[in-house]
Enzyme design. Structure first.
Site, PDB file in Angstrom:
ATOM      1  CB  CYS A 264      12.758  -0.645   0.349  1.00 48.81           C
ATOM      2  SG  CYS A 264      13.600   0.601   1.801  1.00 48.81           S
TER       3      CYS A 264
ATOM      4  CD  GLU B 276       8.356   6.489   1.627  1.00 46.32           C
ATOM      5  OE1 GLU B 276       9.081   6.182   0.884  1.00 46.32           O
ATOM      6  OE2 GLU B 276       7.935   7.703   1.739  1.00 46.32           O
TER       7      GLU B 276
HETATM    8  P1  NAP Z   1       3.844  -6.043   3.724  1.00 46.44           P
HETATM    9  O1  NAP Z   1       3.684  -7.627   3.746  1.00 46.44           O
HETATM   10  O2  NAP Z   1       3.213  -5.044   2.778  1.00 46.44           O
HETATM   11  O3  NAP Z   1       3.674  -5.893   5.460  1.00 46.44           O
HETATM   12  C1  NAP Z   1       3.935  -4.365   5.736  1.00 46.44           C
HETATM   13  C2  NAP Z   1       3.346  -4.152   7.033  1.00 46.44           C
HETATM   14  O4  NAP Z   1       1.907  -4.208   6.792  1.00 46.44           O
HETATM   15  C3  NAP Z   1       3.570  -5.111   7.979  1.00 46.44           C
HETATM   16  O5  NAP Z   1       3.571  -4.598   9.213  1.00 46.44           O
HETATM   17  C4  NAP Z   1       2.236  -5.756   8.066  1.00 46.44           C
HETATM   18  O6  NAP Z   1       1.634  -6.441   9.186  1.00 46.44           O
HETATM   19  C5  NAP Z   1       1.199  -4.661   7.819  1.00 46.44           C
HETATM   20  N1  NAP Z   1      -0.342  -5.252   7.394  1.00 46.44           N
HETATM   21  C6  NAP Z   1      -0.472  -6.024   6.281  1.00 46.44           C
HETATM   22  N2  NAP Z   1      -1.846  -6.102   6.355  1.00 46.44           N
HETATM   23  C7  NAP Z   1      -2.447  -5.124   7.060  1.00 46.44           C
HETATM   24  C8  NAP Z   1      -3.726  -4.611   7.561  1.00 46.44           C
HETATM   25  N3  NAP Z   1      -4.656  -5.210   6.853  1.00 46.44           N
HETATM   26  N4  NAP Z   1      -3.762  -3.519   8.603  1.00 46.44           N
HETATM   27  C9  NAP Z   1      -2.896  -3.016   9.136  1.00 46.44           C
HETATM   28  N5  NAP Z   1      -1.282  -3.258   8.777  1.00 46.44           N
HETATM   29  C10 NAP Z   1      -1.273  -4.492   7.844  1.00 46.44           C
HETATM   30  O7  NAP Z   1       5.651  -5.797   3.698  1.00 46.44           O
HETATM   31  P2  NAP Z   1       6.525  -6.630   4.396  1.00 46.44           P
HETATM   32  O8  NAP Z   1       6.730  -8.134   3.600  1.00 46.44           O
HETATM   33  O9  NAP Z   1       6.543  -6.650   5.721  1.00 46.44           O
HETATM   34  O10 NAP Z   1       8.093  -6.154   3.612  1.00 46.44           O
HETATM   35  C11 NAP Z   1       8.434  -6.243   2.360  1.00 46.44           C
HETATM   36  C12 NAP Z   1       7.980  -5.005   1.382  1.00 46.44           C
HETATM   37  O11 NAP Z   1       8.267  -3.703   1.949  1.00 46.44           O
HETATM   38  C13 NAP Z   1       8.787  -4.970   0.088  1.00 46.44           C
HETATM   39  O12 NAP Z   1       8.074  -5.179  -0.951  1.00 46.44           O
HETATM   40  C14 NAP Z   1       9.715  -3.988   0.383  1.00 46.44           C
HETATM   41  O13 NAP Z   1      10.036  -3.230  -0.769  1.00 46.44           O
HETATM   42  C15 NAP Z   1       9.002  -2.835   1.005  1.00 46.44           C
HETATM   43  N6  NAP Z   1       9.844  -1.858   1.692  1.00 46.44           N
HETATM   44  C16 NAP Z   1       9.517  -0.505   1.262  1.00 46.44           C
HETATM   45  C17 NAP Z   1      10.477   0.192   2.123  1.00 46.44           C
HETATM   46  C18 NAP Z   1      10.512   1.902   1.811  1.00 46.44           C
HETATM   47  O14 NAP Z   1      10.988   2.617   2.542  1.00 46.44           O
HETATM   48  N7  NAP Z   1      10.036   1.926   0.664  1.00 46.44           N
HETATM   49  C19 NAP Z   1      11.308  -0.047   3.140  1.00 46.44           C
HETATM   50  C20 NAP Z   1      11.379  -1.299   3.611  1.00 46.44           C
HETATM   51  C21 NAP Z   1      10.609  -2.374   2.808  1.00 46.44           C
HETATM   52  P3  NAP Z   1       1.834  -7.920   9.484  1.00 46.44           P
HETATM   53  O15 NAP Z   1       3.245  -8.253   9.285  1.00 46.44           O
HETATM   54  O16 NAP Z   1       1.333  -8.119  10.908  1.00 46.44           O
HETATM   55  O17 NAP Z   1       0.872  -8.699   8.435  1.00 46.44           O
END
Ligand code: NAP
Length: 689
Positions: A302, A263
């Protein structure tokens, strides 16, 4: 210290049945609004391979030993306990930069989602361990070979990786369908707001309601967790498209074809219908919805509206109305009641959003808000990640690129104009797949043309107009019964959607064999499976009743007098029952026919056992079909077979589904349906013993 005068909390992970800290002091996580250190986080040294094994070996078997209704009741109990403790979660929520109203979506929205899943599962799924899907497929003429699709829980662990913006809802909307399916979870919240998820998991585990190993949490980096997933595991990811793509292609996920649901972000659009001119209610609703979506959670949703697609003629009016609303939105500390918009989640994220606005500004002019500062009703813009809502206008959206592809994850959106419905749809499609889109119109033709154009590119489309102004749940709210997720850029994944979501954590298998053995697998009687015809099945309590228990009734002839009596009595004097000539002119009948409901009523008269007994009530029929016309003089006979037994947890009765087949004197099937009844678990009951 974290601004509340207490020392920053060292977060822990719950793995292998215990709360554990990573080595060292952990990295600081700052309060989004004050800049103080709120928590310390780190997972160095934790054994994630062992955590996965713990889930598979301890959590999985315990969950699979329960029925679906038992798991659903377990979640209901957890949800009610969490609701009692919500104030603690609200307090912690302020550190994420979110106001109390923002927190409501996350906290009570999340608990509500859990409770909705728990109640829908008990209403819509049988109280079994194996689910069936679709009808039995007969594969032989003599009923000796058939097939049935079944669903069984996967034997691995579901790893749920979440984004920072919904630390509670994001976890609960995923663990609810997973646990109902019978699969254990490891949740991995985003580090930036993991302190809130960690508290909620603590409170869940303290209830002692979940079996050991059903729920674990990794607070901090996921380390090598994804290196150890195997074919029975599932990974769900919510976050940015770039992280998602990277994790989706991690070696173990690829090697073992691990189910990976993504997602990701999307450039959601809201369209003002061509009919919705200034002065209409739809115009006002649109402006209100767009400004709300831009400012709730400081635009870090999101589903937030990023592209505002409006008719050419009304572009200036929209910009004018929106700018006024956005400029008057009070920004400040999330716990300040005067503030309507809080802070972004971190100073780093604010910088990221600002740099994305600079990219957008290459194609669009800024028409409201400034990158250079924000007027605050409280707080310090140096320490807290505050930002003014920013509205841009793109003059040439058909050739523009960044406005359709760069997600500024904050209170930022771009207005763009269209000529006609086709162009509005084409602009929305330039987002290359989004979670949600909305359309504000009061014109059915506009709704048809635009929604059918949007649908292939979206997981959800909301139509807003004056009639639903008060009842609409809004553009930005994913709901437990509805699909959340979108194609393409939005990740291609699909979550929730009611009981569809539960099936993501189960394997679908087509099982072929004799009806007898298929029935033994599914627990449901099917045509060709053995039957037992001893005492009338209505005399049996759930303790005695078995699938296949059957009664074949005597016959009853249907007469002209019966049909006329029924017609007069009910008022149903439809010509096919009353007028021979008119009936013969009908392509389906050779003469006057009996009413379908008369057949169903006579059938009940034939199969019921009238004395008080374990059958407590009839609550309906499913799949009723009248298959052959019944003429005067025809004889009806009923075969009623116990098809499915669903004892209700926490009640003295259960639901029983009966296969009901009505035939005529030529053995043709006249009517076929399922009769639904409530049956006592014991008879006589304690009350009438
Ligand atoms: P993100 O930086 O992509 O991180 C998402 C998750 O991935 C975090 O828990 C992060 O952990 C984890 N992660 C990163 N690198 C990883 C790795 N190598 N191995 C395992 N896990 C890893 O996103 P964010 O900044 O938290 O969220 C913002 C984004 O999410 C926006 O682009 C938004 O549009 C999107 N979003 C989408 C939805 C949907 O339902 N489609 C809902 C909410 C948000 P760490 O924080 O520990 O790095």
């Amino acid at each position: 210290m974290n601004g509340t005068g207490t020392a920053a909390r060292r977060l822990e992970s719950y793995v292998e049945g215990a709360w554990r800290q990573g080595h060292g002091d952990g990295k600081p996580v700052l309060n989004a609004a004050t800049g103080d250190i709120h928590a310390l986080i780190g997972t160095d040294g934790l054994d994630f391979r062992a955590a996965l094994e713990w889930g598979r070996e301890v959590g999985g078997p315990a969950l699979r030993a329960m029925t679906i209704h038992e798991r659903a009741l377990m979640l209901k109990a957890v949800g009610l306990k969490l609701m009692d403790q919500k104030e603690e979660f609200y307090f912690e929520n302020f550190a994420t930069g979110a106001t109390r109203k923002d927190g409501w979506i996350d906290i009570e929205g999340g608990i509500g989602t859990l409770l909705t899943f728990a109640s829908k599962a008990r209403r819509e799924l049988p109280n079994t361990k194996v689910l069936t899907e679709g009808p039995v497929e007969p594969l032989s003429r003599d009923s000796s070979f058939a097939a049935q699709h079944i669903l069984t829980p996967l034997l691995g662990v579901a790893v749920h990786i979440n984004a920072f913006n919904f630390p509670v809802w994001g976890m609960l909307e995923k663990i609810a369908p997973t646990l109902i399916a019978g699969m254990p979870c490891i949740v991995k919240p985003a580090s930036q707001t993991a302190y809130l998820t960690e508290i909620v998991v603590r409170r869940i585990l303290e209830t002692g309601i979940l079996p050991d190993g059903a729920l674990q949490i990794v607070t901090g980096s996921a380390g090598d967790l994804l290196d150890h997933v195997v074919e029975q595991d599932v990974v769900t990811f919510t976050g940015s498209a770039s992280t998602g793509q990277k994790l989706k292609s991690s070696p173990a996920v690829l090697k073992h074809s691990v189910r990976f649901t993504m997602e990701a972000d999307s450039l959601n659009a809201s369209i003002l219908g061509i009919d919705a001119a200034p002065g209409t209610e739809e115009f006002d609703l649109f402006v209100k919805e767009v400004s709300r979506e831009m400012t709730v959670k400081a635009g870090q949703k999101c589903t937030a509206i990023r592209r505002i697609i409006v008719p050419n003629a009304h572009e200036d009016a929209v910009i004018d109305a929106l700018s006024r609303r956005l400029a008057s939105t009070p920004v400040g500390l999330p716990d300040d009641e005067n503030a309507r918009m809080g802070a972004l989640v971190s100073l780093k994220d604010r910088e990221d959003v600002k740099s994305k606005v600079s990219v957008l500004a290459g194609e669009a002019e800024i028409v409201s808000g400034s990158l250079n500062g924000v007027d605050l009703v409280s707080g310090d813009a140096e320490k807290g990640a505050f930002m003014a809502p920013m509205l841009l206008r793109c003059a040439n959206p058909v050739v523009a690129n960044a406005v359709h592809s760069v997600e500024a994850f904050g209170p930022v959106a771009t207005v763009m104009a269209y000529q006609d419905n086709d162009e509005a749809v084409a602009l929305a499609q330039k987002g290359r797949g989004s979670l949600v889109s909305s359309l504000f119109t009061n014109d059915g033709r506009v709704a048809h043309d635009v929604v059918t154009g949007l649908a292939p590119f979206h997981g959800r489309v909301l139509i807003g107009n004056r009639r639903s102004a008060k009842s609409s749940t809004g553009h930005g709210s994913p709901l437990a019964p509805l699909v959340h997720g979108g194609p393409g850029r939005a990740g291609g994944g699909e979550e929730m959607g009611g009981m569809r979501g539960v099936k993501h954590f189960m394997q679908r298998t087509a099982v072929q064999g004799t009806p007898e053995l298929l029935s033994a697998v599914t627990g449901q009687w099917m045509e060709g499976a053995p039957v037992r015809a001893d005492v009338h099945p209505f005399r049996k309590s759930l303790a005695e009743l078995r699938i296949g228990d059957q009664i074949v009734t005597r016959s009853r002839e249907v007469s002209l007098e019966d049909v006329e009596h029924f017609a007069e009595f009910t008022g149903d004097t439809f010509y096919a029952h009353m007028d021979s000539e008119a009936a013969r002119a009908n392509p389906f009948f050779d003469d006057r026919v009996a009413h379908g409901y008369l057949i169903a009523s006579f059938a009940a008269g034939l199969f019921v056992d009238p004395e008080p007994g374990p059958v407590l009530a009839n609550y309906g029929v499913d799949n009723l079909r009248f298959l052959t016309p019944v003429y005067f003089g025809d004889s009806l006979q009923v075969r009623l077979t116990c098809k499915e037994i669903n004892p209700r947890e926490n009640a003295d009765h259960g639901e029983v589904r009966w296969d009901c087949q009505v035939t005529n004197q030529k053995d043709e099937i006249v009517a076929q349906y399922d009769v639904l009844t409530m049956v006592a678990k014991e008879w006589p009951t304690a009350a009438n013993d």
